[in-house]
Write an enzyme that holds these catalytic residues in place. Structure first.
Site, PDB file in Angstrom:
ATOM      1  N   GLU A  63       0.832  -1.211   0.000  1.00 63.16           N
ATOM      2  CA  GLU A  63       0.000   0.000   0.000  1.00 63.16           C
ATOM      3  C   GLU A  63       0.858   1.250   0.000  1.00 63.16           C
ATOM      4  OE1 GLU A  63      -1.960  -0.502   3.872  1.00 63.16           O
ATOM      5  OE2 GLU A  63      -0.378   0.689   4.805  1.00 63.16           O
ATOM      6  N   HIS A  65       0.256   5.809   1.012  1.00 61.95           N
ATOM      7  CA  HIS A  65      -0.638   6.824   1.571  1.00 61.95           C
ATOM      8  C   HIS A  65       0.152   8.082   1.879  1.00 61.95           C
ATOM      9  CE1 HIS A  65       1.261   4.910   4.984  1.00 61.95           C
ATOM     10  NE2 HIS A  65       0.605   3.779   4.760  1.00 61.95           N
ATOM     11  N   HIS A  69       5.140   6.491   8.149  1.00 67.46           N
ATOM     12  CA  HIS A  69       5.351   5.471   9.183  1.00 67.46           C
ATOM     13  C   HIS A  69       6.780   5.580   9.704  1.00 67.46           C
ATOM     14  CE1 HIS A  69       1.699   3.293   8.371  1.00 67.46           C
ATOM     15  NE2 HIS A  69       2.077   2.786   7.219  1.00 67.46           N
ATOM     16  N   HIS A 103       4.949   0.307   0.176  1.00 66.70           N
ATOM     17  CA  HIS A 103       5.629  -0.444   1.234  1.00 66.70           C
ATOM     18  C   HIS A 103       4.888  -1.729   1.556  1.00 66.70           C
ATOM     19  CE1 HIS A 103       2.838   2.342   3.216  1.00 66.70           C
ATOM     20  NE2 HIS A 103       2.723   1.462   4.189  1.00 66.70           N
ATOM     21  N   CYS A 117       5.238   0.655  15.130  1.00 67.43           N
ATOM     22  CA  CYS A 117       4.958   1.589  14.040  1.00 67.43           C
ATOM     23  C   CYS A 117       4.253   2.819  14.596  1.00 67.43           C
ATOM     24  CB  CYS A 117       4.097   0.913  12.974  1.00 67.43           C
ATOM     25  SG  CYS A 117       3.683   2.019  11.596  1.00 67.43           S
TER      26      CYS A 117
HETATM   27 MN    MN Z   1       1.048   1.720   5.594  1.00 66.72          MN
END
Ligand code: MN
Length: 149
Positions: A63, A65, A69, A103, A117
């Protein structure tokens, strides 16, 4: 959150008062054998600090975004894709995932992969790769061999 200031570690990747959840709702995105725990989450912090554990042979969602992270591997062995980079990772390795970077995390076949995370509490929803995105990703043989869409 239990409201207790101190929550002891029970075992590697387990803490008292911390529930183990499904990584994501089943069927919402492709993944295999991943659990999610929220270690810290309070409005004045502005961030959520989570612990994910990928079972041996499992993988997180491929994914990307807008949100970032900040990851530290806590236990086990595995590998990750960040952009076009595929790297083996193990305990205490740091992984920074910049905005809109593809990632994915995979555990080794023999061991789980557990990682911390950190994310912004308010964040956008992850985007899955389109057929065109996958074509682009697969142009790199190393990435093609790694990803599990
Ligand atoms: Mn992610």
């Amino acid at each position: 959150m239990s409201g207790k200031a101190i929550r002891q570690a029970i075992d590697a990747g387990r803490w008292e008062g911390v529930e183990i959840h499904a990584y994501k709702p089943e069927g919402s995105a492709p993944f295999r054998d991943v659990t999610r725990q929220v270690l810290f989450s309070r409005p004045d912090l502005g961030c959520d600090w989570r612990y994910f554990e990928v079972g041996a042979g499992g993988h997180s969602t491929l994914e990307r975004h807008a949100h970032v992270h900040a990851v530290m591997v806590l236990r086990g062995r595995g590998a990750c894709l960040v952009g076009s980079e595929v790297r083996a990772v193990g305990p205490h390795d740091l992984v920074e995932i910049a905005p809109w970077t593809w990632h994915q995390f995979r555990a080794s076949e023999a061991e789980p992969l557990g990682f911390l995370c950190l994310v912004n509490a308010e964040r956008d929803r992850p985007v899955l790769p389109s057929a065109d995105d996958l074509k682009g990703l697969r142009a790199d043989p190393k990435v093609a061999a790694f990803i599990r869409p």
